[in-house]
Design an enzyme around this catalytic site. Structure first.
Site, short mmCIF file in Angstrom:
data_model
loop_
_atom_site.label_atom_id
_atom_site.label_comp_id
_atom_site.label_asym_id
_atom_site.label_seq_id
_atom_site.Cartn_x
_atom_site.Cartn_y
_atom_site.Cartn_z
N SER A 152 0.87 -1.18 0.00
CA SER A 152 0.00 0.00 0.00
C SER A 152 0.91 1.23 0.00
CB SER A 152 -0.89 -0.03 1.24
OG SER A 152 -1.61 1.18 1.36
N LYS A 177 -1.33 -1.10 -4.22
CA LYS A 177 -2.48 -0.27 -3.86
C LYS A 177 -2.01 1.16 -3.71
CE LYS A 177 -4.85 0.10 0.54
NZ LYS A 177 -5.57 -0.65 1.60
N LYS A 235 -2.91 4.99 -2.47
CA LYS A 235 -3.82 5.86 -1.72
C LYS A 235 -4.16 7.05 -2.61
CE LYS A 235 -3.94 3.93 2.37
NZ LYS A 235 -5.21 3.46 2.94
N ASP A 292 -7.28 3.22 -2.89
CA ASP A 292 -7.98 3.31 -1.59
C ASP A 292 -8.18 4.79 -1.26
OD1 ASP A 292 -8.99 3.13 0.96
OD2 ASP A 292 -7.27 2.04 1.81
N GLU A 345 -11.27 0.94 -3.17
CA GLU A 345 -11.51 0.72 -1.73
C GLU A 345 -12.09 1.97 -1.08
OE1 GLU A 345 -8.17 -1.18 0.15
OE2 GLU A 345 -8.76 -0.55 2.15
N ASP A 361 -13.81 -1.09 3.59
CA ASP A 361 -12.89 -1.23 4.72
C ASP A 361 -13.58 -0.60 5.94
OD1 ASP A 361 -10.82 -0.90 6.58
OD2 ASP A 361 -9.39 0.00 5.21
N LYS A 394 -9.73 -6.19 8.33
CA LYS A 394 -8.67 -5.87 9.27
C LYS A 394 -9.12 -6.49 10.57
CE LYS A 394 -7.23 -1.63 7.08
NZ LYS A 394 -7.44 -0.18 6.98
N GLY A 428 -4.25 -3.86 6.49
CA GLY A 428 -3.22 -3.57 7.48
C GLY A 428 -3.39 -2.17 8.04
O1 OSB Z 1 -7.17 2.10 4.81
O2 OSB Z 1 -6.06 0.37 4.46
C1 OSB Z 1 -6.15 1.48 4.99
C2 OSB Z 1 -2.87 2.42 6.76
C3 OSB Z 1 -3.35 3.14 7.82
C4 OSB Z 1 -4.70 3.34 7.93
C5 OSB Z 1 -5.58 2.82 6.97
C6 OSB Z 1 -5.11 2.07 5.92
C7 OSB Z 1 -3.72 1.91 5.80
C8 OSB Z 1 -3.10 1.20 4.67
C9 OSB Z 1 -1.73 0.63 4.88
O3 OSB Z 1 -3.57 1.12 3.56
C10 OSB Z 1 -1.74 -0.83 5.04
C11 OSB Z 1 -0.44 -1.32 5.63
O4 OSB Z 1 0.56 -1.31 4.92
O5 OSB Z 1 -0.44 -1.72 6.81
MG MG Z 2 -8.39 0.98 3.49
#
Ligand code: OSB
Ligand code: MG
Length: 376
Positions: free
Chosen positions: A140, A166, A168, A193, A218, A243, A267, A295
């Site tokens: 991510s 992924k 952001k 995401d 996402e 999520d 999660k 995560g």
């Molecule tokens: O929305 O998936 C998410 C990290 C912090 C808060 C929300 C998210 C995330 C990630 C990172 O996408 C996932 C990771 O590498 O742990």
């Molecule tokens: Mg997410």
């Protein structure tokens, strides 16, 4: 498993850690420069179990924070543990507390660790996982202001053989990024995401994302609106993945019935632990949807838990468990989650969570330590 006694809970200790991140991680709700994590250490039936709470320092992902978790664990959850000696008993005590699923998950994880260690088996075996020895890793990548730097980050991830990228995104930092990335990498497995950054007035904009061959989009809309997501999913050919919106199996049922998404990012902390995760995965896959493991920038402890989770049926797609060294210079457990040459991470081989907590290392990161009950 739910009815088996783990003995008496003799002592609960909590630590709040502050661990520097290797680089600032930006999502639509803010930039994170360090990781704050609450860690629980539970001493029960003569065995020590560990859990990491995935709540963050500020209530930006959901309403929980490290300190609300400390408060709820200390005042409400830990006292109920003193009266229970089975997971079923623990869960019924937890039920009286509304929400605070991340706080509950930390204790649930630690008690599952205890139970598995008492039996000399891994969490994977305890939970009925498949015999997977390694898990395909996905990455991510935070919101990038600088497109050439993003391209280099993706190139590096592909060299390491991450199985899925992924990105952001947020409003204004989306289509141009996707155009550049697809220009450079026309065929890689790619997802985005938004962390709840869009509203129904952005429907047209999200519609253009249909043209980028994304494996999913996402959490485009706000964190609790299943209805608007169902209207959006009808208009998209790309699958929506939820999520933030999915906290419970009831949310998952509603989402599947409304057609709010086809995919759920599980999660384990967000849904109150591994037992709930397993139930949601089973329900969603039977209902024709799919799941994968997300995560929250966990330390090596939470990462090991996520690897154990991904041995369960239904968790076949690459998740967001990147290797620990991506985010942290020093880990608090051994062995660290590390990529092999094919972009997989080994399921840690030990009993329980599968890793050993390095208590001295953990203490070097602690900004708070407290014994909730027990001697000394
Ligand atoms: O929305 O998936 C998410 C990290 C912090 C808060 C929300 C998210 C995330 C990630 C990172 O996408 C996932 C990771 O590498 O742990
Ligand atoms: Mg997410």
């Amino acid at each position: 498993m739910m009815e088996e006694s783990f003995g008496r809970v003799d002592r609960i200790e909590v630590f709040i850690l502050r661990v520097p991140l290797n680089f600032p991680f930006e999502t639509s709700f803010g930039v994170q420069k360090e990781k704050e994590a609450l860690i629980v250490r539970v001493d029960a039936g003569g065995v020590i179990g560990w859990g990491e709470c995935v709540a963050t320092y500020a209530p930006l992902f959901n309403y929980e924070t490290t300190k609300t978790a400390l408060h709820v664990i200390k005042e409400f959850l830990a006292p109920s543990l003193a009266k229970a000696d089975t997971l079923a008993g623990v869960f019924s005590g937890f039920q009286l507390v509304r929400g605070h699923l991340m706080a509950k998950a930390a204790l649930e994880n630690a008690l599952l660790d205890v139970l598995a260690r008492q039996k000399g088996i891994s969490l994977s075996v305890l939970l009925g996982g498949e015999k997977k020895t390694r898990i395909p890793s996905g990455i991510s990548i935070g919101i990038a202001k600088d497109i050439p730097a993003l391209i280099r980050t993706i190139e590096d991830a592909l060299t390491k053989r991450y199985h899925r990228v992924k990105l952001k995104i947020k409003k204004g930092m989306d289509i141009a990024i996707l155009e550049a990335v697809r220009d450079w990498f026309p065929h890689i497995p790619l997802t985005v995401d938004a962390n709840a950054n869009y509203t129904p007035s952005d429907e047209g904009l999200i519609g253009t994302m249909d043209g980028f061959n994304l494996a999913m989009i996402e959490q485009p809309y706000t964190y609790d609106d299943l209805y608007q997501h169902s209207l959006l999913q009808r208009k998209l050919s790309t699958s929506i993945c939820l999520d933030e919106s999915i906290k419970t199996i009831d949310d998952a049922r509603t989402a599947m019935a409304l057609g709010s998404c086809r995919i759920i990012n599980i999660k384990q902390g967000r849904v109150g632990g591994l037992v709930n995760s397993r139930a949601i995965a089973e329900y969603v896959t039977k209902a024709g949807g799919s799941v994968w493991s997300g995560g929250m920038l966990e330390t090596g402890l939470g990462r090991a838990v996520n690897l154990q989770l991904q041995t369960l049926p239904g968790f076949d797609a690459p998740g967001d468990t990147a290797e620990t060294a991506r985010f942290y210079r020093e880990d608090i457990v051994e062995p660290s989650a590390a990529l092999d040459t094919e972009g997989y991470i080994a399921v840690p081989p030990g009993v329980g969570i599968g890793v050993t907590v390095l208590e001295k290392r953990l203490q070097t990161f602690a900004i708070h330590h407290e014994v909730l009950f027990g001697i000394g």
